[in-house]
Design a protein around this motif. Structure first.
Motif, PDB file in Angstrom:
ATOM      1  N   ASP A  71      43.301  39.178  51.449  1.00 13.93           N
ATOM      2  CA  ASP A  71      43.047  38.340  50.276  1.00 13.93           C
ATOM      3  C   ASP A  71      44.182  38.433  49.261  1.00 13.93           C
ATOM      4  N   GLU A  72      44.802  39.593  49.192  1.00 14.27           N
ATOM      5  CA  GLU A  72      45.925  39.803  48.285  1.00 14.27           C
ATOM      6  C   GLU A  72      46.914  40.723  48.984  1.00 14.27           C
ATOM      7  N   PRO A  73      48.187  40.657  48.623  1.00 20.33           N
ATOM      8  CA  PRO A  73      49.190  41.503  49.285  1.00 20.33           C
ATOM      9  C   PRO A  73      49.190  42.926  48.727  1.00 20.33           C
ATOM     10  N   LYS A 190      46.371  51.905  44.358  1.00 21.64           N
ATOM     11  CA  LYS A 190      46.369  50.583  44.981  1.00 21.64           C
ATOM     12  C   LYS A 190      47.789  50.057  44.872  1.00 21.64           C
ATOM     13  N   ILE A 191      48.418  49.787  46.001  1.00 18.29           N
ATOM     14  CA  ILE A 191      49.851  49.499  46.015  1.00 18.29           C
ATOM     15  C   ILE A 191      50.124  48.104  46.564  1.00 18.29           C
ATOM     16  N   PRO A 192      51.225  47.483  46.145  1.00 19.34           N
ATOM     17  CA  PRO A 192      51.662  46.259  46.817  1.00 19.34           C
ATOM     18  C   PRO A 192      51.960  46.561  48.290  1.00 19.34           C
ATOM     19  N   ALA A 193      51.601  45.648  49.178  1.00 15.63           N
ATOM     20  CA  ALA A 193      51.714  45.902  50.614  1.00 15.63           C
ATOM     21  C   ALA A 193      53.153  46.166  51.045  1.00 15.63           C
ATOM     22  N   ASN A 194      54.116  45.575  50.350  1.00 14.33           N
ATOM     23  CA  ASN A 194      55.518  45.760  50.739  1.00 14.33           C
ATOM     24  C   ASN A 194      56.072  47.124  50.342  1.00 14.33           C
ATOM     25  N   GLU A 195      55.283  47.914  49.606  1.00 12.55           N
ATOM     26  CA  GLU A 195      55.733  49.235  49.146  1.00 12.55           C
ATOM     27  C   GLU A 195      55.134  50.373  49.981  1.00 12.55           C
ATOM     28  N   GLN A 546      57.136  38.042  46.512  1.00 16.30           N
ATOM     29  CA  GLN A 546      57.227  36.992  45.513  1.00 16.30           C
ATOM     30  C   GLN A 546      55.855  36.669  44.931  1.00 16.30           C
ATOM     31  N   PRO A 547      55.809  36.440  43.628  1.00 19.29           N
ATOM     32  CA  PRO A 547      54.520  36.092  43.019  1.00 19.29           C
ATOM     33  C   PRO A 547      54.028  34.736  43.497  1.00 19.29           C
ATOM     34  N   LEU A 894      52.787  41.936  38.742  1.00 19.05           N
ATOM     35  CA  LEU A 894      52.612  40.482  38.662  1.00 19.05           C
ATOM     36  C   LEU A 894      52.844  39.823  40.017  1.00 19.05           C
ATOM     37  N   ALA A 895      53.846  40.313  40.754  1.00 19.06           N
ATOM     38  CA  ALA A 895      54.163  39.726  42.058  1.00 19.06           C
ATOM     39  C   ALA A 895      53.034  39.935  43.053  1.00 19.06           C
ATOM     40  N   ALA A 896      52.336  41.063  42.942  1.00 18.05           N
ATOM     41  CA  ALA A 896      51.265  41.368  43.900  1.00 18.05           C
ATOM     42  C   ALA A 896      49.915  40.827  43.454  1.00 18.05           C
ATOM     43  N   GLN A 897      49.846  40.341  42.234  1.00 20.30           N
ATOM     44  CA  GLN A 897      48.562  39.867  41.713  1.00 20.30           C
ATOM     45  C   GLN A 897      48.203  38.504  42.305  1.00 20.30           C
ATOM     46  N   ARG A 898      46.950  38.374  42.738  1.00 19.13           N
ATOM     47  CA  ARG A 898      46.451  37.102  43.253  1.00 19.13           C
ATOM     48  C   ARG A 898      45.152  36.751  42.532  1.00 19.13           C
TER      49      ARG A 898
END
Length: 990
Positions: A71-73, A190-195, A546-547, A894-898
């Motif tokens: 649902d979100e990255p 809770k981390i951005p998936a790319n990290e 990217q956001p 902000l980039a990881a926010q959906r």
């Protein structure tokens, strides 16, 4: 559905109803299947498991729970250790919890500028603490502590505070924290998936070694946490209950925070021993739920955490409890409202008791149609009553709680609760209830299935409690097999005179431990420096994320009812649940009787149904309804199973059109409001965050004080209130629907939601004027250990173009573990457990922004804490590296926010109040990318520096330095009745 902590519900009974699950599917045929993935790793799955869990076990014993949710990255991460306060040495309670704090301090690579020099000082400090622990002479202890303080200052020359937090923040992580309980310590991000790669590198280093740097300052923070517990009557009641239930087992004999005496005499050696014994991979689990690739993820986990060394772990054998044969009575005293709890001890996780108590709990109280719901809460026989179960490894318990009406004794409440248990034992509940409550549990869990954090919590709890996930998947189907006869037989055996009753009474708590201010010398933070590890970590480039922004105009679709009422809708693509909201842009600001009338409807029936019968009808349908009035808007809502939407709407419309006023119900309702008001005046959180805050903003003319007083409530005509709510549907309105098959939803609205052909306009709203702030100290005397302070300054009018700078400022300066305020006040000076500051954007385009700050500290530290906060609020420390880290963190968040699902609509509602008609995050993102520390300093100088504050303080007048407070402004000692205006206003004491 039951109004309890839904995460706790999932922890205990997690299973979900997939939108693809067919009626009649037999999930009792659950099997565990083993697989080998493309990279050669073996994992287990469970058939009919809609969560899609893959459970891996690495060669070193680490359990890895993986599940995909894109649902979100982002990825919800937990690292769970099977070790908690149960295993604290008896002479060193609180150890596991304090260790949890110290795991954030780094290793021999993280957080050090020169490990070879630093470790010499840390060893000296450890040796001194051992001497301190063994010394009985108070004066000698003070000398040793003074020496510890001196050497700690020297050691801090070689350390960097909060490097772990800085690095997680640089990933764009949110929710960075940990908790300790009886059998567990759990670390969260809770981390951005790319990290993921960088997070795994960081965490595998963190758990490879324990370094106890900045030890005595963090110990002081734990003391402040201890004090917060002493000021929390609920925690004290809970501890007394556990003491009664478990007179031998650590569940009742060792609190997680520990005793004051043990906290004063820590052993760094014992903490190291605990870490080395339990923090090993075969006693740990990693949980990753989110936007992951299974094969790639497990390979990365194996490459990092797979290198940790396996060790044999022996958990202690804990005492067994004898049966409770007669009621055990406990008493707790404190300033808050009186209440009583009754608790029955049960067997632990995966026992017969777990199934039967869970079912009994929902028959008794499910928030709608349980015996307690209908016979006590609906009939207003008590102020409030409820129950909830808890299951741990060795034992569990079923806890009932009750709050008395005015003039009602705690024993009367206790007896009423016991009467409901007797009804259960006699089988005085309808035959359909078992199926209904199991469906209710499934409905709750279906809603939570979409939440990666809730699912990840269920996984780590399964690990901590040694639970077979296959049993979790079929748990509710096992409940459904229980017959009414079996449940009644269990209840008669389980619920006898074998309970612990805990009376929370108003009065002075003579067990309070007073803690001295040790006079810690502020340690060096070395904010402008970095370890070699952190420099190398920050140099690692992650894949760019990217956001994504929302086009609200296309994401929110529109249709209309036959009568022209606009229906906004978003399709639910996940499951067959719906959420229908009828929205009126009118609230208590327009008519302050509206909120009163809406609350009264909860206790009314119609010409066809009694109030209790209505609750049962909704519950049978798997439908919940609500009517809610805020200051500016009112909502009538319906949610649940889509297939029953039309029947639910029909029933809601019947209530709306045919509610019958009842004078007796109204009199009880008013008595309940008045008792609630009285109780509210005893809660320090309400006094500070509601009463004092409102007065600090608006003075006498506020929403808080513009209410009907108690006499006016008693004299109100209930027919007038019912007519008011009935007439609500004839005002201008709009509808939001989240679900499938919008055409069917609109058809149901056309059939059952009948309104006037010409809708009424809204009446004018009362306006509340924000006052200028500065020069005032509003003080409330309250029996507590800590003192809590809020600083409030009215800022500039809201401007959309300031949102980027304020967001970045809050990250850098006042919010979070790596912020300037937290570092200075807690990490360096040990002046508070909780301290923060932020620039609060208005929620309405016509309102002002506010500068706010908070300190919660021992009363004897308050003058120092105030000086430290005021210095920061007028002179922002400039740290280029920390600014860049904050900037990077803000951009990554902000980039990881959906914004997805129904949140799209509610976000758009919020933005429109601010005069914003598009996704504002795009402009914020671009603005933050180009900001420099000079820009932030300019924002600080224009919006924060030199502001004049109203200061709101709650504390024990005997302990608070009133002379120090007077330096902040003119002290006005506030009368609580005056603040809340429930009765005739009192004079302010000057």
């Amino acid at each position: 559905m039951k109004r309890i902590n839904i995460l706790l519900l999932i922890v205990l009974t997690f299973t979900v109803l997939s939108c693809k699950e067919k009626k009649g599917a037999d999930s009792s045929a659950v099997t565990v299947e083993k697989h080998t993935d493309a990279k050669g790793f073996t994992y287990e799955t469970v058939s009919n498991d809609p969560t899609g869990l893959r459970l891996y076990t690495l060669d070193n014993g680490l359990k890895v729970y993986l599940s995909k949710n894109d649902d979100e990255p982002k990825i919800q991460t937990y690292i769970a250790v099977r070790a908690g306060s149960n295993y604290d040495p008896k002479e060193s309670t609180g150890l596991a919890h304090y260790l949890e704090h110290m795991v954030f301090k780094g290793t021999d690579e993280i957080g050090t500028l020169d490990w070879e020099k630093e470790k010499v000082y840390l060893q000296q400090i450890s040796d001194l603490y051992e001497q301190h622990k063994e010394t009985a002479d108070p004066e000698k202890k003070k000398e040793l502590y003074k020496k510890i303080d001196e050497i700690s200052l020297e050691a801090s020359n070689y350390s960097v505070a909060n490097e772990y937090d800085k690095m997680t923040s640089s990933l764009g992580a949110t929710g960075t924290n940990a908790h300790t309980w009886f059998e567990e310590t759990v670390y969260k991000n809770k981390i951005p998936a790319n990290e993921l790669d960088k997070w795994l590198k960081l965490e595998s280093e963190r758990f490879s070694q324990l370094v106890l740097r900045l030890f005595h300052t963090e110990l002081e923070a734990v003391f402040e946490e201890f004090n917060r517990g002493q000021d929390n009557d609920g925690r004290k009641s809970y501890a007394a209950m556990l003491d009664g239930l478990f007179p031998n087992h650590p569940y009742g004999q060792q609190t997680t925070i520990g005793t004051g005496e043990h906290l004063k005499n820590p052993s760094m050696v014992a903490i190291h021993n605990y870490f080395n014994k339990y923090y090993v991979p075969n006693n740990m689990a990693m949980v990753l739920v989110g936007d992951i690739d299974f094969e790639e993820t497990i390979q990365k986990v194996a490459n990092t955490f797979g290198n940790l060394e396996k060790k044999e772990v022996t958990h202690p054998t804990l005492p067994k409890e004898e049966p409770i044969k007669s009621p055990v009575i406990k008493e707790v005293f404190g300033p808050t409202a009186e209440n009583v709890s009754i608790a029955f001890r049960a067997d632990g996780v995966d026992s017969k008791d777990e199934k039967f108590v869970m079912l009994a709990d929902m028959i008794l109280a499910n928030g709608n149609a349980g015996l307690i719901d209908l016979n006590l809460n609906q009939q207003q026989a008590v102020q409030y009553a409820g129950c909830s179960p808890t299951f741990l490894n060795d034992y569990g318990y079923h806890r009932f709680s009750g709050y008395p009406k005015a003039g009602q004794s705690l024993d009367e409440v206790k007896n009423l609760i016991l009467e409901q248990i007797e009804k259960l034992k006699k089988g005085e509940f309808e035959d359909w209830m078992i199926d209904a409550v199991v469906n209710d549990l499934k409905l709750s869990q279906t809603q939570q299935y979409e939440n990666s954090t809730a699912l990840a919590s269920a996984y780590y709890n399964a690990f901590i409690h040694h639970e077979d996930w296959a049993k979790k998947v079929k748990f509710l189907d096992e409940l459904r097999k229980i017959t009414k006869e079996e449940l009644v037989a269990f209840a008669n055996e389980f619920y006898q005179d074998n309970y612990v009753v805990t009376y929370k009474r108003k009065g002075e708590d003579t067990s309070i431990v007073k803690v001295e201010n040790p006079g810690i010398t502020p340690v060096n933070l070395n904010r402008d420096k970095s370890s070699t590890y952190m420099k190398e970590f920050n140099a690692i480039e992650a894949t760019s994320l990217q956001p994504k922004y929302v086009d609200f105009k296309t994401a929110i679709k529109e249709t209309e009812m036959a009568n022209g009422i606009k229906v906004s809708y978003i399709e639910n693509e996940q499951n067959d649940l719906f959420d229908l909201n009828i929205i009126f842009d009118m609230g208590s600001d327009h008519n302050k009787k509206l909120d009163l009338g809406v609350g009264y409807m909860e206790y009314l029936g119609t010409d066809t149904y009694s109030p209790e019968a209505l609750k049962k009808e909704f519950y049978k349908l798997g439908i919940s309804y609500y009517v809610n009035t805020g200051a500016e808007k009112s909502y009538v809502g319906l949610n649940g199973l889509k297939e029953n939407l039309a029947e639910g709407l029909k029933l809601l419309s019947h209530l709306w059109n045919n509610a019958v006023p009842n004078q007796e119900a109204y009199d009880k309702y008013v008595a309940q409001i008045i008792k609630g008001r009285q109780d509210n005046k005893t809660r320090k959180g309400s006094i500070l965050q509601s009463g004092l805050m409102s007065y600090g903003k608006y003075g006498e003319n506020s929403r808080l004080r513009n209410i009907y007083n108690n006499e006016e409530l008693k004299n109100m005509n209930p027919q007038e209130l019912v007519d008011l709510v009935k007439d609500l549907k004839n005002f201008d309105q709009r509808i939001f629907y989240y679900g499938k098959d919008v055409d069917a939803a609109v058809a149901a609205l056309n059939e059952h939601h009948k309104v006037a052909s010409e809708l009424n306009d809204y009446p004018a709203a009362t306006e509340y004027v924000e006052l200028e702030t500065g020069g005032n100290v509003y003080f409330v005397d309250y029996d507590m250990v800590q003192a809590e302070m809020l600083f409030l300054a009215k800022g500039n009018p809201f401007k959309p173009e300031n949102m980027a700078a304020s967001t970045l400022f809050n990250t850098y300066f006042g919010a979070g573990l790596s912020s300037i305020v937290f570092q200075e006040i807690r990490e360096s000076k040990s002046l508070a457990y909780s301290a923060y500051s932020y620039y609060a954007e208005a929620s309405d385009k016509d309102d002002s922004n506010y500068v706010m700050a908070y300190i919660g500290t021992q009363a004897n530290k308050m003058p120092q804490a105030v000086d430290a906060m005021m210095e920061l609020m007028n002179n922002m420390p400039e740290a280029e590296d920390q600014f860049n880290a904050a900037k990077e963190a803000t951009l990554k968040k902000l980039a990881a926010q959906r914004i997805t699902k129904s949140n799209i609509f509610w976000t758009y509602e919020r933005l429109q109040k601010l005069g914003i008609d598009k996704d504002h995050r795009e402009e914020m993102y671009e603005a933050i990318k180009n900001m420099t520390i000079e820009d932030l300093k300019k924002f600080f100088n224009e919006n924060i520096k030199g502001e004049q504050y109203n200061v709101m303080v709650i504390g024990n007048k005997k302990d608070v330095d009133m002379q120090a407070l007077s330096k902040l402004g003119k002290i006005q000692e506030m009368d609580i009745d005056y603040l809340f205006n429930y009765e005739k206003a009192q004079e302010i004491k000057q």
